[in-house]
Motif scaffolding. Structure first.
Motif, PDB file in Angstrom:
ATOM      1  N   TYR A   1      50.095  44.884  35.182  1.00 26.41           N
ATOM      2  CA  TYR A   1      51.113  44.084  35.878  1.00 26.41           C
ATOM      3  C   TYR A   1      51.221  42.659  35.345  1.00 26.41           C
ATOM      4  O   TYR A   1      52.089  41.912  35.779  1.00 26.41           O
ATOM      5  CB  TYR A   1      50.778  44.007  37.366  1.00 26.41           C
ATOM      6  CG  TYR A   1      51.048  45.266  38.147  1.00 26.41           C
ATOM      7  CD1 TYR A   1      52.236  45.968  37.982  1.00 26.41           C
ATOM      8  CD2 TYR A   1      50.136  45.726  39.090  1.00 26.41           C
ATOM      9  CE1 TYR A   1      52.486  47.105  38.713  1.00 26.41           C
ATOM     10  CE2 TYR A   1      50.384  46.865  39.836  1.00 26.41           C
ATOM     11  CZ  TYR A   1      51.558  47.552  39.639  1.00 26.41           C
ATOM     12  OH  TYR A   1      51.819  48.659  40.379  1.00 26.41           O
ATOM     13  N   ASN A   2      50.326  42.254  34.439  1.00 28.16           N
ATOM     14  CA  ASN A   2      50.322  40.859  33.978  1.00 28.16           C
ATOM     15  C   ASN A   2      51.694  40.435  33.479  1.00 28.16           C
ATOM     16  O   ASN A   2      52.373  41.170  32.764  1.00 28.16           O
ATOM     17  CB  ASN A   2      49.280  40.705  32.868  1.00 28.16           C
ATOM     18  CG  ASN A   2      49.120  39.265  32.424  1.00 28.16           C
ATOM     19  OD1 ASN A   2      50.021  38.702  31.832  1.00 28.16           O
ATOM     20  ND2 ASN A   2      47.991  38.666  32.742  1.00 28.16           N
ATOM     21  N   TYR A   3      52.085  39.225  33.858  1.00 33.48           N
ATOM     22  CA  TYR A   3      53.447  38.772  33.543  1.00 33.48           C
ATOM     23  C   TYR A   3      53.639  38.565  32.044  1.00 33.48           C
ATOM     24  O   TYR A   3      54.630  38.998  31.469  1.00 33.48           O
ATOM     25  CB  TYR A   3      53.745  37.467  34.284  1.00 33.48           C
ATOM     26  CG  TYR A   3      55.090  36.881  33.939  1.00 33.48           C
ATOM     27  CD1 TYR A   3      56.264  37.533  34.312  1.00 33.48           C
ATOM     28  CD2 TYR A   3      55.189  35.696  33.220  1.00 33.48           C
ATOM     29  CE1 TYR A   3      57.495  37.023  33.994  1.00 33.48           C
ATOM     30  CE2 TYR A   3      56.428  35.170  32.903  1.00 33.48           C
ATOM     31  CZ  TYR A   3      57.573  35.839  33.289  1.00 33.48           C
ATOM     32  OH  TYR A   3      58.805  35.331  32.967  1.00 33.48           O
ATOM     33  N   GLN A   4      52.666  37.912  31.383  1.00 29.55           N
ATOM     34  CA  GLN A   4      52.879  37.543  29.977  1.00 29.55           C
ATOM     35  C   GLN A   4      52.653  38.681  29.003  1.00 29.55           C
ATOM     36  O   GLN A   4      53.444  38.906  28.104  1.00 29.55           O
ATOM     37  CB  GLN A   4      51.953  36.378  29.624  1.00 29.55           C
ATOM     38  CG  GLN A   4      52.544  35.035  29.939  1.00 29.55           C
ATOM     39  CD  GLN A   4      51.849  33.943  29.154  1.00 29.55           C
ATOM     40  OE1 GLN A   4      50.627  33.963  28.992  1.00 29.55           O
ATOM     41  NE2 GLN A   4      52.605  32.983  28.677  1.00 29.55           N
ATOM     42  N   PHE A   5      51.515  39.390  29.170  1.00 30.04           N
ATOM     43  CA  PHE A   5      51.216  40.408  28.164  1.00 30.04           C
ATOM     44  C   PHE A   5      50.958  41.775  28.788  1.00 30.04           C
ATOM     45  O   PHE A   5      50.307  42.610  28.215  1.00 30.04           O
ATOM     46  CB  PHE A   5      50.031  39.960  27.290  1.00 30.04           C
ATOM     47  CG  PHE A   5      48.828  39.502  28.070  1.00 30.04           C
ATOM     48  CD1 PHE A   5      47.908  40.412  28.556  1.00 30.04           C
ATOM     49  CD2 PHE A   5      48.630  38.142  28.338  1.00 30.04           C
ATOM     50  CE1 PHE A   5      46.818  40.001  29.275  1.00 30.04           C
ATOM     51  CE2 PHE A   5      47.525  37.728  29.059  1.00 30.04           C
ATOM     52  CZ  PHE A   5      46.619  38.656  29.532  1.00 30.04           C
TER      53      PHE A   5
ATOM     54  N   ALA B   1      56.924  38.977  37.620  1.00 34.11           N
ATOM     55  CA  ALA B   1      55.524  38.673  37.873  1.00 34.11           C
ATOM     56  C   ALA B   1      55.147  39.583  39.045  1.00 34.11           C
ATOM     57  O   ALA B   1      55.227  39.193  40.200  1.00 34.11           O
ATOM     58  CB  ALA B   1      55.349  37.206  38.226  1.00 34.11           C
ATOM     59  N   TRP B   2      54.775  40.820  38.723  1.00 34.05           N
ATOM     60  CA  TRP B   2      54.689  41.885  39.737  1.00 34.05           C
ATOM     61  C   TRP B   2      53.773  41.550  40.888  1.00 34.05           C
ATOM     62  O   TRP B   2      54.039  41.924  42.024  1.00 34.05           O
ATOM     63  CB  TRP B   2      54.234  43.195  39.075  1.00 34.05           C
ATOM     64  CG  TRP B   2      55.228  43.679  38.079  1.00 34.05           C
ATOM     65  CD1 TRP B   2      55.197  43.508  36.726  1.00 34.05           C
ATOM     66  CD2 TRP B   2      56.448  44.387  38.354  1.00 34.05           C
ATOM     67  NE1 TRP B   2      56.306  44.045  36.141  1.00 34.05           N
ATOM     68  CE2 TRP B   2      57.088  44.604  37.113  1.00 34.05           C
ATOM     69  CE3 TRP B   2      57.060  44.860  39.512  1.00 34.05           C
ATOM     70  CZ2 TRP B   2      58.307  45.262  37.004  1.00 34.05           C
ATOM     71  CZ3 TRP B   2      58.265  45.526  39.405  1.00 34.05           C
ATOM     72  CH2 TRP B   2      58.881  45.719  38.172  1.00 34.05           C
ATOM     73  N   LEU B   3      52.664  40.897  40.592  1.00 35.98           N
ATOM     74  CA  LEU B   3      51.702  40.628  41.663  1.00 35.98           C
ATOM     75  C   LEU B   3      51.955  39.279  42.336  1.00 35.98           C
ATOM     76  O   LEU B   3      51.327  38.945  43.321  1.00 35.98           O
ATOM     77  CB  LEU B   3      50.271  40.689  41.121  1.00 35.98           C
ATOM     78  CG  LEU B   3      49.823  42.073  40.662  1.00 35.98           C
ATOM     79  CD1 LEU B   3      48.443  42.004  40.038  1.00 35.98           C
ATOM     80  CD2 LEU B   3      49.819  43.067  41.813  1.00 35.98           C
TER      81      LEU B   3
END
Lengths: 444, 291
Positions: B126-130, B148-150
């Motif tokens: 779920y990480n936004y960047q990678f 930014a899923w979380l």
């Protein structure tokens, strides 16, 4: 009596829970708390020691080596030292505190942490030891005992300086994009804008554990706006409140950063270590972080590390506080349980001196870790970045770290409040929650 | 009579060790925790009796209600997610072929992973960047869907519930396969003679035969979802800004982050009451259905 036994059972299950939360780190042993019976087994003095230097970083290894040295030099003392991972350390301590089974000597954080133990009558001062070694006592930096002195008696001697708000920046990226190191707020905002346009995260932030933004950014930023006196009054709820205009304004500066996309969108779901990686890999131009980052980055190859420079946060025009400051204060030190007496007390004093005395302070400083102690550091033994920070600290003023002064509940309120601002909340609502929480914990 | 009495005594003696352990480590701590729920206590120093004060605070705290709502999202997602998928898996995979065994193992796999590992893996997905998810979306041209899923408070509770469901399907699959294998072949033959196949057979023959098992799995789902803790504490810690707080993380944070032991005890008592209530409702509803 019976009641007490039931209590221990309940606490044992709580302890098991705390253990679960800390699992995955094999360094700890599942042991009971302290053994308070002295002299059992052939006149040997038994001591238990709890600390959180469980990791693989240079500082933890240094302190563990000092403990081992002490154990080897004192065969007459049976030392049971437990290294507990940082994440579960406070929980483990509060669990044994609830059962009134403190370890004989344990690491305790300056400020509200040690104060809680002191108020509950679980610890005794180490003033006697300090007075017996005046050359040691006098070499500590001003303010070193501020967070652990109550009613004129000192309870811990700090092993570290928790400087929390260095502005680290990647000089190579600044040069490539022709950005000057920000000295004022407007310059900082301009830098944020430039890096955003270039597709580089302006400021790396890992705020999953929500104390990070508060400890590294807000404390220092707010102090520039409100001044230190106002903060101390607001903490005491004496003629100042967190709903006062200057503090709301300070939160507004934080919100400006959020609105300008200074932080990565996922900043609330990555942790501090991940943010350090983003920064050191050159994917972010700046990072506001504490002295722990110096220790964490110590294993980075020197040719990467030398691109990183360190300074203070920019000044804020019209603010009441000094600009050339970082937030910080004395870090954790070793505390002595109330129940230690006689021979065991002398042995405990020897132990505390061995792991926080002059030699230990120097060794810790040379493991790339800030100390609150006048000592010389051999620049060849430390990283270039650490040396820059070490020299910087000598030239700046120190302002309070918010959560070392706020009550636990108020600390939680501002930590969550900053996350709320990052998700779009208004500063005045957050200020009100903080004010309510601090007022409630002073007058329950 | 004497013989049965003797055997009763034997049963009692045989059960005693387990019973003592259970009472000591499960029943007494629960009673003790209920008792502390009536006190204002920092975890050290003196405890002050405040009656129902903790419960009053709790009912007035918006975070408690958000935690309860999040838990109910988990309960619903578990019942509509885990059970149908596990049941469908069991129906499709009953035959003992090489391929089925492989798929069954794959479905069971997350169960043997530590929940901390699962939390970390999905944290990275779920990480936004990678993160894998955003990169996959970018790859197929759905860049506008990246999130930014979380962090996003509108989505993160659902994002968190997916790995929880994913990792819990395994045991239900095994339970259903066992239940299906217990249906005797005469019943299948009789159904075939009566011309019941496919959907009709499932609804009129198979499901009623394993209904008891379905009820048990629903109870397990409710209980499991209400005490959910580990995945969330690893992925988000209940944040950002309490948006994924669950009752159990709320209890943990109140106790160990804010040092309100008495309040934390009251919250855990509340979790117990809510679990009993939901399971009671479930029992009442499903009993009527089965009769």
């Amino acid at each position: 009596m019976n009641k007490n036994r039931f209590g221990k059972t309940a606490l044992a299950s709580l302890a098991a829970m705390a253990l679960l939360s800390a699992c995955g780190n094999g360094a700890e042993e599942n042991g009971g708390a302290s053994t308070n019976d002295s002299g059992a087994g052939g006149g040997k003095v038994k001591l238990t020691l709890w600390h959180n230097f469980a990791g693989d970083d240079a500082r933890a290894k240094t302190v563990r080596a000092k403990i081992d040295e002490f154990a080897a030099a004192h065969p007459e003392i049976e030392l049971d030292a437990q290294a507990i991972p940082v994440d579960g350390y406070r929980q483990r301590l509060s669990t044994v505190a609830a059962a009134d089974e403190m370890p004989d000597v344990f690491l305790s954080y300056a400020g509200s942490h040690i104060k809680g133990f002191q108020e509950s009558g679980l610890v005794q001062p180490i003033q006697e030891l300090l007075d017996a070694k005046p050359e040691w006592k006098d070499s500590f930096l001003p303010g070193a005992f501020d967070g652990s002195t109550f009613d004129g008696a000192t309870y811990t001697a700090p092993l570290a300086m928790s400087a929390t708000s260095f502005l680290y920046y990647n000089a190579e990226l600044f040069q490539q994009h022709n950005v000057a190191v920000p000295k004022t707020w407007d310059e900082l905002m301009a830098a944020v804008d430039t890096f955003n346009k270039a597709g580089i995260t302006p400021i790396a932030l890992g705020n999953k554990a929500p104390w990070v933004a508060q400890s590294t950014i807000l404390g220092s930023l707010a102090d520039r706006v409100t001044g230190t006196d106002w903060f101390k009054k607001a903490v005491a709820q004496d003629g100042a409140a967190f709903t006062d205009a200057p503090f709301v304004e300070a939160l507004g500066y934080f919100k400006q950063l959020v609105d300008a996309d200074a932080f990565d969108k996922g900043a609330n779901t990555i942790d501090n270590t991940q943010a350090e990686q983003v920064f050191i890999q050159g994917k972010a131009a700046m990072m506001v972080s504490g002295a722990w980052t110096l220790t964490n980055l110590a294993t980075t190859p020197e040719d990467t590390l030398k691109k990183i420079e360190v300074t203070v946060l920019p000044a804020i025009a019209g603010g009441k506080g000094d600009a050339n400051t970082i937030s910080g204060g004395p870090g954790a030190g070793f505390a002595l349980s109330k129940k230690v007496e006689g021979d065991r007390k002398q042995a405990a004093f020897d132990l505390i001196y061995a792991i926080s005395g002059p030699d230990a302070q120097k060794a810790i400083a040379e493991s790339n870790s800030m100390v609150m102690y006048k000592t010389d550091v051999d620049s060849s033994k430390v990283t270039s970045l650490y040396y820059k920070a070490f020299e910087l600290v000598k030239t700046v003023g120190i302002t309070p770290v918010y959560d070392a002064y706020l009550s636990a509940e108020a600390g939680e309120a501002i930590n969550n409040g900053l996350q709320e601002i990052m998700m779009g909340a208004a500063p005045d609502a957050v200020a009100k929650n903080l004010q309510d929480a601090q007022a409630r914990s002073l007058n329950p | 009579m004497p013989a049965s009495l003797r055997s009763n005594r034997f049963i009692l003696i045989a059960l005693l060790p387990a019973l003592i352990v259970f009472v000591l480590f499960a029943v007494l701590p629960i009673l003790w925790s209920i008792y502390y729920g009536f006190f204002q206590w920092k975890g050290m120093g003196d405890a002050k009796f405040i009656g129902l004060g903790n419960y009053r605070d709790m009912l007035q705290d918006p975070v408690f209600w958000r935690a309860l709502r999040n838990n109910l999202i988990l309960v619903v997602s578990a019942i509509v997610g885990q059970i149908p998928i596990a049941l469908a898996g069991a129906l499709l995979l009953t035959a003992n072929t090489w391929f089925n065994r492989l798929i069954r193992s794959a479905l069971f796999m997350p169960m043997v992973l530590s929940t901390v590992v699962i939390g970390m893996i999905w944290g990275y997905i779920y990480n936004y960047q990678f993160g894998l998810l955003n990169q996959a979306l970018t790859l197929i041209g759905l860049e506008s869907w990246t999130q930014a899923w979380l962090s996003n408070p509108k989505l993160n509770m659902y994002a968190v519930s997916i790995p929880i469901n994913w990792s819990n399907i395994g045991p239900y699959l095994i339970i259903f396969i066992a239940a299906l294998q217990n249906i005797s072949s005469e019943i299948h033959d009789a159904a075939a003679i009566d011309g019941a196949t496919g959907w009709r057979k499932l609804v009129s023959v198979t499901l009623p035969m394993i209904w008891g098992t379905v009820v048990v799995t629903i109870v397990l789902c409710i209980a499991g979802s209400l005490k959910a803790f580990d995945h969330v504490i690893v992925m988000t810690g209940g944040g950002p800004a309490k948006s994924t707080e669950l009752l159990a993380t709320y209890m943990y944070n109140s106790t160990f982050a804010v040092y309100r032991y008495g309040y934390g005890s009251a919250v855990s008592t509340m979790i117990l009451l809510i679990s009993l209530l939901l399971i009671g409702i479930n029992m009442a509803v499903t009993r009527r259905k089965s009769s």
